[in-house]
Write an enzyme that holds these catalytic residues in place. Sequence first.
Site, PDB file in Angstrom:
ATOM      1  N   SER A 127       0.792  -1.232   0.000  1.00  4.18           N
ATOM      2  CA  SER A 127       0.000   0.000   0.000  1.00  4.18           C
ATOM      3  C   SER A 127       0.822   1.278   0.000  1.00  4.18           C
ATOM      4  O   SER A 127       0.291   2.350  -0.293  1.00  4.18           O
ATOM      5  CB  SER A 127      -0.954   0.017   1.196  1.00  4.18           C
ATOM      6  OG  SER A 127      -0.250   0.204   2.403  1.00  4.18           O
ATOM      7  N   LYS A 174       0.286   4.784   6.822  1.00  4.49           N
ATOM      8  CA  LYS A 174      -0.158   5.560   5.661  1.00  4.49           C
ATOM      9  C   LYS A 174       0.445   6.957   5.760  1.00  4.49           C
ATOM     10  O   LYS A 174       1.153   7.290   6.701  1.00  4.49           O
ATOM     11  CB  LYS A 174      -1.688   5.677   5.617  1.00  4.49           C
ATOM     12  CG  LYS A 174      -2.459   4.368   5.711  1.00  4.49           C
ATOM     13  CD  LYS A 174      -2.311   3.495   4.492  1.00  4.49           C
ATOM     14  CE  LYS A 174      -3.107   2.192   4.659  1.00  4.49           C
ATOM     15  NZ  LYS A 174      -2.846   1.250   3.541  1.00  4.49           N
TER      16      LYS A 174
END
EC number: 3.4.21.89
Length: 228
Positions: free
Chosen positions: A35, A89
């Site tokens: 990701s 993230k």
Amino acid sequence: MKNWARNNKGFLAFLVLFGVFRTAVADWNPIPSASMHPNLLEGDVVLVNRLAFDLKVPLTNVVLAHLGEPQRGDIVTFRSPRDNTLLIKRVVALPGDVVEMRNERLYINGKGADYRVVEHSLDSVGGTAMRALQLAETWGDKAARGPRHIQIMPDVLAPRTFGPVTVPRGEYLMLGDNRDNSADSRVIGLVPRKLLVGRAERVLVSADYQGNWMPRTERFGMSLYHPD
């Protein structure tokens, strides 16, 4: 048991101090997914500064004091508001920001990000090699950590448009750098500050665990915030 504890009190003290260090000062976390491509790879182990935002009671999530505020562009670890999974993230929008995405382009407070093509490549999704395009993204915000590389995958079904969304007080919008292959705030929602763990600072070590397990020595000690 008492005799064992007495004979191993040095080792037990080490374990307690080690736990305190990892839960209150710094931690190291392996990267399990794609990701955050192209900046973080599976097999990277990142150093996380747990004092970047909050001072917490060791071995708990009780906050004693706020030490700093996340910036746009910070790579952070946090607990998912959906299922408490530990995630990593990038902070894209801060409290009070109005953020939207239009056909992959980010807009923050009405200003669109600028993009430059860096590289055409291939990346794997579910074991299938697919087209990937790496871009240098610039937000034009002096308060943000400046230009970063992101990746888009034109052939992957992904949420490329959303918003506008006004980020409430005490919450943050997170996106993965691999924009079309990331379960981020578009899936799990906005992230409350209380769920933030720390800021990732650099890659400690790295190994190609999906291949031959060879160490990627060129990534050892690599800063996650470097000029484009």
